[in-house]
Design an enzyme around this catalytic site. Structure first.
Site, PDB file in Angstrom:
ATOM      1  CD  GLU A 109      -2.844  -1.348   2.277  1.00  0.00           C
ATOM      2  OE1 GLU A 109      -4.079  -1.251   2.216  1.00  0.00           O
ATOM      3  OE2 GLU A 109      -2.222  -1.625   3.328  1.00  0.00           O
ATOM      4  CD  GLU A 129      -3.524  -6.612   3.589  1.00  0.00           C
ATOM      5  OE1 GLU A 129      -2.871  -5.555   3.595  1.00  0.00           O
ATOM      6  OE2 GLU A 129      -3.570  -7.348   2.582  1.00  0.00           O
TER       7      GLU A 129
END
Ligand code: T1G
Length: 709
Positions: A109, A129
């Protein structure tokens, strides 16, 4: 910037390096250090561009998962990375992320908020995740579709699977692959971009890959359909699809807020707590208190196996897959030929599925040397006995191996329930004897129970863990009790299933309740797959270890008498069609009715809840006995055994974690009620009683145990 993030200048380029070993996680201080570096570079007129790079073996591998526990426990606020990402993206100086190792989660990210990404050829990127029961929480679901397209972003966020550098380049996630020195390559790339004088792209402002409404609707619908099958019972994968869909429908900032809301919902879910527990438990299994880190593993350059049956053949494939030459011995040619034929067939299936090349298959087969003699065994660093479960035969073989094996060689037995010390005692080298309990199919199942005998040396244990890593298995150290950890608990679990059908539950109802709970397979279907004959033989063996006069299952012995061994005979608890599909069999239902009637068992309606409680609590109660008797070091180890060997759903964390989720007191109270109703089998484990009475949990017990080095 701080002890975790350094800043240096290479001419007109600023280099911000993250130094937070082992994986440069975004622990407190790291985001702050990066922000300070960006602000410093932006303010310095000499600086024309910035490189963000990881020190050590990897770029940022994501948020610090250890910190999640504190957030979930309400001990701290979950800081958001969003302000840092905007700081990077809005920097007036171009920022390049130079990726090596694993740019995962928050690491990717951050990289996607940079203006450019270059990567070492061996690097991998990903949004794993969902494996922790959460979704990306720092705009990953909003920036990734803008870089790689909606379909790719959905696939990456739903599976959590890593993407290698070449695919990342092809998908538009990275802009260039670097051959040789990463920092030098990144500097050259950045200087080119600076010299171009062109504006530097902000990922959040890109729309070219966000597709159109109709196409996205089809992608999202297909992904939801697929996730229903591949992510049964899981919340996060479905939620990740919702978040990526938002990127196609909402302005960037709103998409980020929507993602954030979904992220927090997941983070505080039981599934996330369970999967985060599994993440650390899987890494803790190899940490054996008292085992000195000085103890070295035996180097395994040559292996040998006695027995080329289903287990021996699978174990041989593990060695060949790891590039270790292995002798595979059988007592007669026919059995040896059958063993090698099964191995060849297994490899051919893998080639047919495109997961192995023909050439690799031949290379691996060449490493497996079939033999009818012990010649060459004297060169083996490890010898594994994998013949059928018969103590006399195993002793005979170990006596022979004791003569033939070189000094220091590791002698292992693949027994699933026999007494290791009794086998070791037949040799003159008890310290080198260890149990290596593989699970069928041994070339597929990840679990390896490493059985410690009274005399087993630290060197043998360290070598067994090294072997597990070499074979990409999860090794768990267990003590030498009957059935070790996995099977000892399984006997109790299976017992309850047998009793439940006698008391009124339909065969298929027992299995449905357990698969609805999340088990990979229903227990009676497992019994049919493993072979009712195998189960009955093991149980006859068990009876020798059980207090006399206990209630014994009625039906399964009758099925055995009737030759209904399960899939292998086309009938067991179920009848099987030509595609091995299980069909409920009215004959079995009638048999159960009759046997229960003859035994005076009053049959009744049994709820799915009762089925789950009796089967799963039987696991938990036995697990607690194993812990207090010291046959497993941690409750977390037991969880890892059940996740990797018995199809227990990871999103429930394992049987012992599940007890904590339900509440140990609730489990204990139910066990006491079952004890009162069903007798001695349900004698509550003293540890379960103790934890219930002092408001404890198995996780807290582990933590406290962990401190007792
Ligand atoms: N946080 C804290 N500790 C970590 C960690 C992490 N992210 N990753 C690894 N460790 C520890 C691990 O416990 C072990 O410790 C040691 O590092 C070595 O790990 C904001 C919310 C990177 C591929 O899920 O997949 O970012 O046991 O044995 O085999 O949206 O670690 O030695 O004490 O696994 O070489 C997303 C998790 C987080 C990546 C390296 N990131 N890590 O594998 O070493 S969520 C992940 C891995 C997130 C954002 C969201 C692997 C690895 P110890 P290891 P390895």
């Amino acid at each position: 910037m701080n002890e975790l993030v350094s800043y240096r200048q290479l001419g007109e380029i600023a280099v911000i390096t993250i130094n937070n070993p082992p994986v440069n996680a975004l622990s407190p201080g790291v985001p702050e250090g990066i922000a300070a570096g960006i602000e410093h570079a932006t303010a310095d007129d000499h600086i024309k561009g910035v490189i963000l790079i990881g020190g050590g073996r990897t770029f940022i591998a994501g948020a610090d998962i250890k910190e999640f526990g504190k957030v979930i426990a309400g001990e701290k606020e979950e800081g958001s990375l969003l302000p840092l990402l905007l700081l990077i993206e809005d920097s007036t100086k171009p920022v390049v992320a130079a990726l090596h190792g694993s740019a995962f989660g928050g690491g990717l990210e951050i990289a996607m908020a940079c203006h450019y990404r270059v990567a070492d050829k061996a690097a991998q990127v990903g949004q794993p995740e969902v494996k922790l029961g959460i979704i990306p929480g720092a705009a990953g679901t909003q920036r990734l579709p803008r870089l790689a397209g909606v379909e790719r972003a959905v696939e990456m966020c739903v599976t959590g699977a890593p993407v290698n550098a070449a695919d990342a380049l092809a998908s538009g996630i990275v802009d260039q692959l670097i051959d040789g020195d990463l920092l030098a390559g990144a500097s050259a790339f950045l200087r080119e971009k600076i010299a171009s004088g062109r504006a530097h792209p902000k990922t959040r402002e890109r729309h070219d890959k966000l597709g159109d409404e109709a196409a996205n609707a089809a992608i999202i619908a297909a992904a939801r359909e697929k996730a229903k099958k591949t992510a049964r019972g899981l919340i996060a994968p479905i939620t990740a699809i919702d978040a990526v869909e938002a990127a196609t429908k909402l302005p960037f900032d709103e998409g980020c807020q929507f993602e954030r809301k979904l992220f927090e919902q997941c983070l505080f879910s039981d599934q996330a707590k369970a999967l985060i527990h599994v993440f650390f438990a899987e890494r803790d299994v190899a940490k054996i208190p008292g085992l000195s880190s000085e103890t070295k593993s035996i180097e395994i350059k040559q292996a040998a196996i006695v027995g080329a049956g289903t287990m021996g053949g699978g174990i041989a494939m593990n060695f060949a897959n790891a590039g270790v030459p292995v002798l595979l011995k059988e007592s007669e040619q026919g059995a040896l030929d059958r063993g090698m034929a099964a191995i060849t067939k297994n490899y051919a299936n893998t080639v047919r599925k495109g997961r192995l090349t023909e050439e690799a298959m031949q290379q691996r087969l060449a490493l497996i040397q079939p033999t009818l003699s012990y010649d060459g065994f004297e060169n083996a660093d490890i010898i594994i006995e994998a013949v059928f479960e018969n103590m006399a035969l195993k002793k005979e073989i170990f006596a022979e191996l004791d003569q033939r094996a070189k000094p220091g060689a590791l002698l292992a037995t693949n027994t699933s329930s026999l007494n290791l010390d009794e086998i070791a005692a037949i040799t003159s080298r008890t310290a080198s004897v260890i149990g290596l309990h593989f699970f069928s199919p041994a070339n597929v199942m990840r679990l390896l129970e490493i059985v410690r005998g009274q005399a087993t040396s630290d060197e043998a244990i360290v070598t067994a863990f090294a072997l597990a890593k070499l074979m990409k298995k999860v090794g768990v150290l267990v003590g030498n009790c009957h059935g070790f950890v996995g099977n000892r608990m399984f006997f109790q679990y299976m017992r309850e299933a047998y009793f439940l059908v006698e008391e009124g539950a339909a065969v298929e109802a027992v299995d449905k309740a357990l698969t609805d709970f999340g088990m990979a397979m229903g227990l009676l279907a497992v019994d049919d797959m493993a072979g009712i004959d195998v189960g009955v033989r093991v149980r006859q063996e068990n009876k020798r270890n059980e207090p006399p006069g206990r209630r014994q299952p009625l039906v399964v012995d009758k099925l055995y008498e009737l030759g209904r061994y399960g899939q292998k005979t086309g009938a067991g608890w179920y009848r099987y069609d030509e595609n091995r599909r299980a069909i409920p069999d009215p004959e079995v239902a009638a048999l159960i009715e009759r046997l229960a009637g003859d035994a005076g068992i009053k049959r009744r309606d049994i709820s799915a809840l009762e089925i789950v409680e009796r089967c799963i609590y039987a696991l938990i109660n036995e697990g607690a006995k194993i812990l207090e008797e010291g046959f497993a070091w941690r409750a977390g180890d037991i969880d890892i055994v059940y996740l990797n060997g018995y199809g227990f759903p990871a999103w429930r964390g394992g049987p012992m974690w599940y007890a904590d989720t339900v509440g140990v007191k609730n489990v204990y109270d139910r066990v006491c009620a079952l004890h009162a109703e069903h007798g001695a089998w349900w004698e509550p484990a003293p540890l379960l009683k103790q934890l219930a009475e002092n408001g404890g949990s198995f996780a807290a017990w582990d933590k406290e145990k962990g401190t007792q080095k």
